[in-house]
Write a protein that holds these residues in place. Structure first.
Motif, PDB file in Angstrom:
ATOM      1  N   ASP A 146      -3.415  -9.332   7.068  1.00  0.00           N
ATOM      2  CA  ASP A 146      -2.211 -10.148   6.852  1.00  0.00           C
ATOM      3  C   ASP A 146      -1.212  -9.256   6.103  1.00  0.00           C
ATOM      4  OD1 ASP A 146      -0.226 -11.705   5.729  1.00  0.00           O
ATOM      5  OD2 ASP A 146      -1.579 -13.262   4.991  1.00  0.00           O
ATOM      6  N   MET A 147      -0.253  -8.697   6.816  1.00  0.00           N
ATOM      7  CA  MET A 147       0.603  -7.669   6.210  1.00  0.00           C
ATOM      8  C   MET A 147       1.556  -8.235   5.161  1.00  0.00           C
ATOM      9  SD  MET A 147      -0.702  -4.945   7.221  1.00  0.00           S
ATOM     10  CE  MET A 147       0.374  -3.777   6.379  1.00  0.00           C
ATOM     11  N   LYS A 148       1.872  -9.498   5.263  1.00  0.00           N
ATOM     12  CA  LYS A 148       2.731 -10.080   4.233  1.00  0.00           C
ATOM     13  C   LYS A 148       1.987 -10.105   2.884  1.00  0.00           C
ATOM     14  CE  LYS A 148       5.697 -14.088   3.292  1.00  0.00           C
ATOM     15  NZ  LYS A 148       6.634 -13.306   2.467  1.00  0.00           N
ATOM     16  N   ALA A 149       0.736 -10.518   2.936  1.00  0.00           N
ATOM     17  CA  ALA A 149      -0.088 -10.513   1.716  1.00  0.00           C
ATOM     18  C   ALA A 149      -0.310  -9.074   1.244  1.00  0.00           C
ATOM     19  CB  ALA A 149      -1.427 -11.203   1.993  1.00  0.00           C
ATOM     20  N   GLN A 150      -0.555  -8.182   2.202  1.00  0.00           N
ATOM     21  CA  GLN A 150      -0.829  -6.787   1.863  1.00  0.00           C
ATOM     22  C   GLN A 150       0.362  -6.140   1.146  1.00  0.00           C
ATOM     23  OE1 GLN A 150      -3.771  -5.439   2.202  1.00  0.00           O
ATOM     24  NE2 GLN A 150      -3.220  -3.398   1.518  1.00  0.00           N
ATOM     25  N   ARG A 151       1.567  -6.488   1.567  1.00  0.00           N
ATOM     26  CA  ARG A 151       2.761  -5.924   0.913  1.00  0.00           C
ATOM     27  C   ARG A 151       2.806  -6.323  -0.566  1.00  0.00           C
ATOM     28  NH1 ARG A 151       5.134  -6.930   6.119  1.00  0.00           N
ATOM     29  NH2 ARG A 151       6.138  -8.900   5.540  1.00  0.00           N
ATOM     30  N   HIS A 152       2.403  -7.563  -0.838  1.00  0.00           N
ATOM     31  CA  HIS A 152       2.400  -8.019  -2.232  1.00  0.00           C
ATOM     32  C   HIS A 152       1.293  -7.334  -3.034  1.00  0.00           C
ATOM     33  CE1 HIS A 152       5.615 -10.973  -2.251  1.00  0.00           C
ATOM     34  NE2 HIS A 152       5.291 -11.185  -0.995  1.00  0.00           N
ATOM     35  N   LEU A 153       0.147  -7.126  -2.390  1.00  0.00           N
ATOM     36  CA  LEU A 153      -0.959  -6.442  -3.071  1.00  0.00           C
ATOM     37  C   LEU A 153      -0.569  -5.005  -3.400  1.00  0.00           C
ATOM     38  CD1 LEU A 153      -3.891  -7.859  -0.917  1.00  0.00           C
ATOM     39  CD2 LEU A 153      -3.514  -8.296  -3.361  1.00  0.00           C
ATOM     40  N   LEU A 154       0.153  -4.368  -2.476  1.00  0.00           N
ATOM     41  CA  LEU A 154       0.548  -2.979  -2.731  1.00  0.00           C
ATOM     42  C   LEU A 154       1.584  -2.895  -3.849  1.00  0.00           C
ATOM     43  CD1 LEU A 154       0.162  -0.034  -1.906  1.00  0.00           C
ATOM     44  CD2 LEU A 154       2.273  -0.245  -0.595  1.00  0.00           C
ATOM     45  N   ARG A 155       2.457  -3.896  -3.883  1.00  0.00           N
ATOM     46  CA  ARG A 155       3.465  -3.931  -4.962  1.00  0.00           C
ATOM     47  C   ARG A 155       2.747  -3.830  -6.312  1.00  0.00           C
ATOM     48  NH1 ARG A 155       6.707  -7.184  -8.302  1.00  0.00           N
ATOM     49  NH2 ARG A 155       8.922  -7.126  -7.799  1.00  0.00           N
ATOM     50  N   GLY A 162       2.501   4.410  11.047  1.00  0.00           N
ATOM     51  CA  GLY A 162       3.015   5.294  12.092  1.00  0.00           C
ATOM     52  C   GLY A 162       2.486   6.714  11.981  1.00  0.00           C
ATOM     53  N   SER A 163       1.896   7.052  10.827  1.00  0.00           N
ATOM     54  CA  SER A 163       1.467   8.438  10.624  1.00  0.00           C
ATOM     55  C   SER A 163       0.101   8.733  11.243  1.00  0.00           C
ATOM     56  CB  SER A 163       1.488   8.806   9.129  1.00  0.00           C
ATOM     57  OG  SER A 163       0.532   8.069   8.395  1.00  0.00           O
ATOM     58  N   SER A 164      -0.672   7.714  11.622  1.00  0.00           N
ATOM     59  CA  SER A 164      -1.982   7.968  12.216  1.00  0.00           C
ATOM     60  C   SER A 164      -2.542   6.715  12.895  1.00  0.00           C
ATOM     61  CB  SER A 164      -2.939   8.468  11.122  1.00  0.00           C
ATOM     62  OG  SER A 164      -4.247   7.971  11.275  1.00  0.00           O
ATOM     63  N   ALA A 165      -3.115   6.900  14.077  1.00  0.00           N
ATOM     64  CA  ALA A 165      -3.717   5.769  14.796  1.00  0.00           C
ATOM     65  C   ALA A 165      -4.906   5.215  14.020  1.00  0.00           C
ATOM     66  CB  ALA A 165      -4.145   6.201  16.197  1.00  0.00           C
ATOM     67  N   ASP A 166      -5.651   6.104  13.318  1.00  0.00           N
ATOM     68  CA  ASP A 166      -6.797   5.657  12.508  1.00  0.00           C
ATOM     69  C   ASP A 166      -6.345   4.663  11.449  1.00  0.00           C
ATOM     70  OD1 ASP A 166      -8.637   7.240  13.812  1.00  0.00           O
ATOM     71  OD2 ASP A 166      -8.379   8.928  12.430  1.00  0.00           O
ATOM     72  N   ILE A 167      -5.202   4.972  10.837  1.00  0.00           N
ATOM     73  CA  ILE A 167      -4.703   4.120   9.766  1.00  0.00           C
ATOM     74  C   ILE A 167      -4.193   2.799  10.333  1.00  0.00           C
ATOM     75  CG2 ILE A 167      -2.882   3.923   8.002  1.00  0.00           C
ATOM     76  CD1 ILE A 167      -3.419   6.943   7.449  1.00  0.00           C
ATOM     77  N   ARG A 168      -3.516   2.880  11.459  1.00  0.00           N
ATOM     78  CA  ARG A 168      -3.045   1.653  12.113  1.00  0.00           C
ATOM     79  C   ARG A 168      -4.214   0.713  12.381  1.00  0.00           C
ATOM     80  NH1 ARG A 168       0.374   4.596  14.683  1.00  0.00           N
ATOM     81  NH2 ARG A 168      -0.813   4.814  16.601  1.00  0.00           N
ATOM     82  N   GLU A 169      -5.319   1.290  12.839  1.00  0.00           N
ATOM     83  CA  GLU A 169      -6.502   0.502  13.177  1.00  0.00           C
ATOM     84  C   GLU A 169      -7.083  -0.223  11.955  1.00  0.00           C
ATOM     85  OE1 GLU A 169     -10.198   2.316  15.195  1.00  0.00           O
ATOM     86  OE2 GLU A 169      -8.474   2.791  16.488  1.00  0.00           O
ATOM     87  N   LEU A 170      -7.048   0.463  10.799  1.00  0.00           N
ATOM     88  CA  LEU A 170      -7.596  -0.135   9.576  1.00  0.00           C
ATOM     89  C   LEU A 170      -6.891  -1.444   9.201  1.00  0.00           C
ATOM     90  CD1 LEU A 170      -7.848   3.013   7.309  1.00  0.00           C
ATOM     91  CD2 LEU A 170      -9.768   1.559   7.941  1.00  0.00           C
ATOM     92  N   PHE A 171      -5.614  -1.543   9.583  1.00  0.00           N
ATOM     93  CA  PHE A 171      -4.836  -2.723   9.209  1.00  0.00           C
ATOM     94  C   PHE A 171      -4.647  -3.692  10.376  1.00  0.00           C
ATOM     95  CE2 PHE A 171      -3.431   0.484   6.059  1.00  0.00           C
ATOM     96  CZ  PHE A 171      -3.680  -0.230   4.893  1.00  0.00           C
ATOM     97  N   ALA A 172      -5.428  -3.475  11.454  1.00  0.00           N
ATOM     98  CA  ALA A 172      -5.235  -4.278  12.669  1.00  0.00           C
ATOM     99  C   ALA A 172      -5.392  -5.769  12.396  1.00  0.00           C
ATOM    100  CB  ALA A 172      -6.199  -3.823  13.759  1.00  0.00           C
ATOM    101  N   ASN A 173      -6.318  -6.124  11.504  1.00  0.00           N
ATOM    102  CA  ASN A 173      -6.569  -7.547  11.247  1.00  0.00           C
ATOM    103  C   ASN A 173      -6.063  -7.998   9.875  1.00  0.00           C
ATOM    104  OD1 ASN A 173      -8.004  -7.977  13.755  1.00  0.00           O
ATOM    105  ND2 ASN A 173      -9.627  -6.724  12.852  1.00  0.00           N
TER     106      ASN A 173
END
Ligand code: HEM
Length: 132
Positions: free
Chosen positions: A45-54, A32-43
């Motif tokens: 898999d956010m469920k997997a990404q959440r685990h990677l960030l953990r 939500g802080s930047s459209a550029d950042i939103r675009e980077l994650f457009a494709n």
């Protein structure tokens, strides 16, 4: 003996990181802080990404506790200009989103806890950012 920054951070992260909502709220805020950042994650898999960030945040905390920088250097490589091309100024937004999410989820958050997080993970973030 006074607890060290990394002790405080370890406990704080322990109060947050078992909740999937913590990582969901982080990415909602970060994207939500930047459209550029939103675009980077457009494709992504956010469920997997959440685990990677953990795991990624755990690497920052472990580095603060004296572990080797090998894993952070690998993250620096994947995020550099030949990889995801993560511009150095975006790490400020990442840290701001993390702090806001910690404030929301850690029932014991305080200015002291915030300062401990800042001091503990800034050196690790710098390794990733400076690889750019
Ligand atoms: C992927 C951690 C900062 C964008 C990853 C991965 C980890 C991670 C563990 C997955 C492993 C990999 O692909 O190498 C971190 C940590 C950060 C950070 C600890 C803070 C120091 C950022 C920032 C951005 C970003 C500031 C964007 C502005 C991405 C993207 C991916 C990624 C686009 C790949 C997503 C995909 O596979 O589709 N990050 N990251 N990261 N990160 Fe980061």
């Amino acid at each position: 003996m006074e607890p060290s920054d990394s002790d405080i951070v370890f406990q704080s992260y322990g109060r947050c990181c078992n909740s999937e909502d913590f990582f969901k709220d982080f990415y909602d805020r970060f994207m939500g802080s930047s459209a550029d950042i939103r675009e980077l994650f457009a494709n992504t898999d956010m469920k997997a990404q959440r685990h990677l960030l953990r795991n990624g945040i755990m690497q920052l905390v472990l580095y603060a506790r004296g572990m080797s920088d090998t894993k952070l250097r690998a993250l620096g490589k994947s995020h550099d200009r030949t990889g995801y091309n993560i511009r150095p100024e975006w790490y400020r937004l990442w840290l701001d989103a993390l702090m806001a999410t910690l404030r929301q989820h850690d029932s014991q958050f305080s200015p002291e806890v915030e300062a401990a997080w800042n001091r503990a993970i800034t050196p690790g973030i710098d390794i990733i950012r400076q690889a750019y």
